[in-house]
Design a protein around this motif. Structure first.
Motif, PDB file in Angstrom:
ATOM      1  N   GLU A 162       0.815  -1.217   0.000  1.00 45.34           N
ATOM      2  CA  GLU A 162       0.000   0.000   0.000  1.00 45.34           C
ATOM      3  C   GLU A 162       0.850   1.270   0.000  1.00 45.34           C
ATOM      4  O   GLU A 162       0.342   2.365  -0.277  1.00 45.34           O
ATOM      5  CB  GLU A 162      -0.924   0.011   1.225  1.00 45.34           C
ATOM      6  CG  GLU A 162      -2.025  -1.041   1.188  1.00 45.34           C
ATOM      7  CD  GLU A 162      -1.543  -2.406   1.672  1.00 45.34           C
ATOM      8  OE1 GLU A 162      -0.318  -2.567   1.913  1.00 45.34           O
ATOM      9  OE2 GLU A 162      -2.386  -3.315   1.809  1.00 45.34           O
ATOM     10  N   ALA A 163       2.135   1.131   0.294  1.00 45.35           N
ATOM     11  CA  ALA A 163       3.015   2.307   0.337  1.00 45.35           C
ATOM     12  C   ALA A 163       3.647   2.601  -1.017  1.00 45.35           C
ATOM     13  O   ALA A 163       4.552   3.437  -1.104  1.00 45.35           O
ATOM     14  CB  ALA A 163       4.112   2.094   1.379  1.00 45.35           C
ATOM     15  N   ALA A 164       3.173   1.945  -2.076  1.00 45.21           N
ATOM     16  CA  ALA A 164       3.820   2.068  -3.388  1.00 45.21           C
ATOM     17  C   ALA A 164       3.910   3.517  -3.863  1.00 45.21           C
ATOM     18  O   ALA A 164       4.959   3.962  -4.348  1.00 45.21           O
ATOM     19  CB  ALA A 164       3.073   1.218  -4.412  1.00 45.21           C
ATOM     20  N   GLY A 165       2.824   4.271  -3.739  1.00 44.11           N
ATOM     21  CA  GLY A 165       2.831   5.651  -4.218  1.00 44.11           C
ATOM     22  C   GLY A 165       3.901   6.494  -3.544  1.00 44.11           C
ATOM     23  O   GLY A 165       4.681   7.193  -4.207  1.00 44.11           O
ATOM     24  N   LEU A 166       3.965   6.414  -2.222  1.00 46.72           N
ATOM     25  CA  LEU A 166       4.958   7.185  -1.473  1.00 46.72           C
ATOM     26  C   LEU A 166       6.375   6.688  -1.752  1.00 46.72           C
ATOM     27  O   LEU A 166       7.318   7.484  -1.859  1.00 46.72           O
ATOM     28  CB  LEU A 166       4.661   7.094   0.026  1.00 46.72           C
ATOM     29  CG  LEU A 166       3.358   7.747   0.505  1.00 46.72           C
ATOM     30  CD1 LEU A 166       3.123   7.433   1.974  1.00 46.72           C
ATOM     31  CD2 LEU A 166       3.415   9.257   0.289  1.00 46.72           C
ATOM     32  N   ALA A 167       6.521   5.368  -1.882  1.00 44.73           N
ATOM     33  CA  ALA A 167       7.851   4.800  -2.097  1.00 44.73           C
ATOM     34  C   ALA A 167       8.413   5.197  -3.460  1.00 44.73           C
ATOM     35  O   ALA A 167       9.595   5.547  -3.584  1.00 44.73           O
ATOM     36  CB  ALA A 167       7.798   3.281  -1.968  1.00 44.73           C
ATOM     37  N   PHE A 168       7.583   5.161  -4.499  1.00 39.65           N
ATOM     38  CA  PHE A 168       8.067   5.536  -5.829  1.00 39.65           C
ATOM     39  C   PHE A 168       8.364   7.035  -5.904  1.00 39.65           C
ATOM     40  O   PHE A 168       9.296   7.458  -6.592  1.00 39.65           O
ATOM     41  CB  PHE A 168       7.057   5.128  -6.894  1.00 39.65           C
ATOM     42  CG  PHE A 168       7.174   3.684  -7.296  1.00 39.65           C
ATOM     43  CD1 PHE A 168       8.231   3.256  -8.084  1.00 39.65           C
ATOM     44  CD2 PHE A 168       6.250   2.746  -6.876  1.00 39.65           C
ATOM     45  CE1 PHE A 168       8.366   1.924  -8.454  1.00 39.65           C
ATOM     46  CE2 PHE A 168       6.365   1.414  -7.234  1.00 39.65           C
ATOM     47  CZ  PHE A 168       7.431   0.998  -8.024  1.00 39.65           C
ATOM     48  N   ALA A 169       7.586   7.836  -5.185  1.00 34.34           N
ATOM     49  CA  ALA A 169       7.885   9.272  -5.131  1.00 34.34           C
ATOM     50  C   ALA A 169       9.229   9.506  -4.447  1.00 34.34           C
ATOM     51  O   ALA A 169      10.028  10.354  -4.875  1.00 34.34           O
ATOM     52  CB  ALA A 169       6.772  10.007  -4.389  1.00 34.34           C
ATOM     53  N   SER A 170       9.492   8.727  -3.393  1.00 36.41           N
ATOM     54  CA  SER A 170      10.771   8.837  -2.700  1.00 36.41           C
ATOM     55  C   SER A 170      11.919   8.409  -3.608  1.00 36.41           C
ATOM     56  O   SER A 170      12.981   9.051  -3.641  1.00 36.41           O
ATOM     57  CB  SER A 170      10.753   7.972  -1.434  1.00 36.41           C
ATOM     58  OG  SER A 170      11.999   8.010  -0.770  1.00 36.41           O
TER      59      SER A 170
END
Length: 218
Positions: A162-170
């Motif tokens: 579920e953290a994919a969006g934040l992780a890819f932005a990082s």
């Protein structure tokens, strides 16, 4: 050297080593106990170390030590002995301790925590520590910490998709980091995510412009 090697692999010797470790902990000699556990887990090929569930609480106690030398041994033992499934309930107790060590002002202590966390990260730990890890990757003043956090992102996503969006932005931001080691870590993490089993390489497409800029500037 062959006879010595066979003795070290002997189940009787390994069982004795486990008992010595238990005795050391009962005497509050945590350092010796941790060293024996690490030796046992490193040498064991016969399943003797599978019965080390009793050592979990002892390892957690040592991880909370104020002495870095002991804390580092404890984290190494945890990375070798804690299993993602069997130790899941025990690791819930370590969440606040891990968060405290991740926020340490000593980059060596934080790096030691990150290295071990990659080995025993559970779904609960990934969910609870997600914001802490992403914050460290973005704002730590130490390049080694930012790089290690970035390398941990594939494991974080494996446990907490579920953290994919934040992780890819990082990852996109780290590809533009001022330090070459952090940019290299971001490239490694991107390749791991794109090539991992069951992954969707298309999810990495938003990172293409940043990767292209790196290619052109290199």
């Amino acid at each position: 050297f062959a006879p010595i090697f066979l003795i070290l692999k002997d189940p009787a010797f390994l069982t004795e080593l486990a008992e010595l470790a238990r005795r050391d902990f009962s005497r509050r000699d945590c350092r010796s106990g941790l060293i024996r556990l690490i030796q046992l887990r490193t040498l064991d090929c016969s399943g003797v170390s599978a019965g080390l569930s009793w050592s979990g609480v002892r390892i957690l106690e040592s991880m909370s030590s104020n002495r870095f030398a002991l804390k580092r041994l404890a984290y190494l033992a945890a990375s070798l002995i804690f299993d993602n499934d069997s130790a899941a309930e025990l690791l819930i107790l370590a969440t606040n301790l891990l968060r405290k060590d991740l926020c340490s002002t000593c980059p060596v202590e934080t790096s030691s925590t990150l290295c071990s966390l990659a080995s025993f990260m559970t779904a609960d730990l990934a969910k609870d520590l997600c914001n802490d890890l992403l914050s460290l990757a973005a704002s730590s003043p130490h390049a080694c910490v930012r790089a290690r956090c970035t390398l941990l992102l594939p494991r974080l996503l494996a446990r907490f998709p579920e953290a994919a969006g934040l992780a890819f932005a990082s990852l996109r931001d780290r590809l533009g980091d001022a330090h070459a080691a952090v940019r290299g870590a971001a490239v490694c993490a991107t390749c791991e995510l794109a090539g991992s089993a069951g992954a969707n390489p298309g999810a990495c497409l938003p990172l293409a412009p940043a990767l292209f800029r790196l290619l052109c500037s290199g």
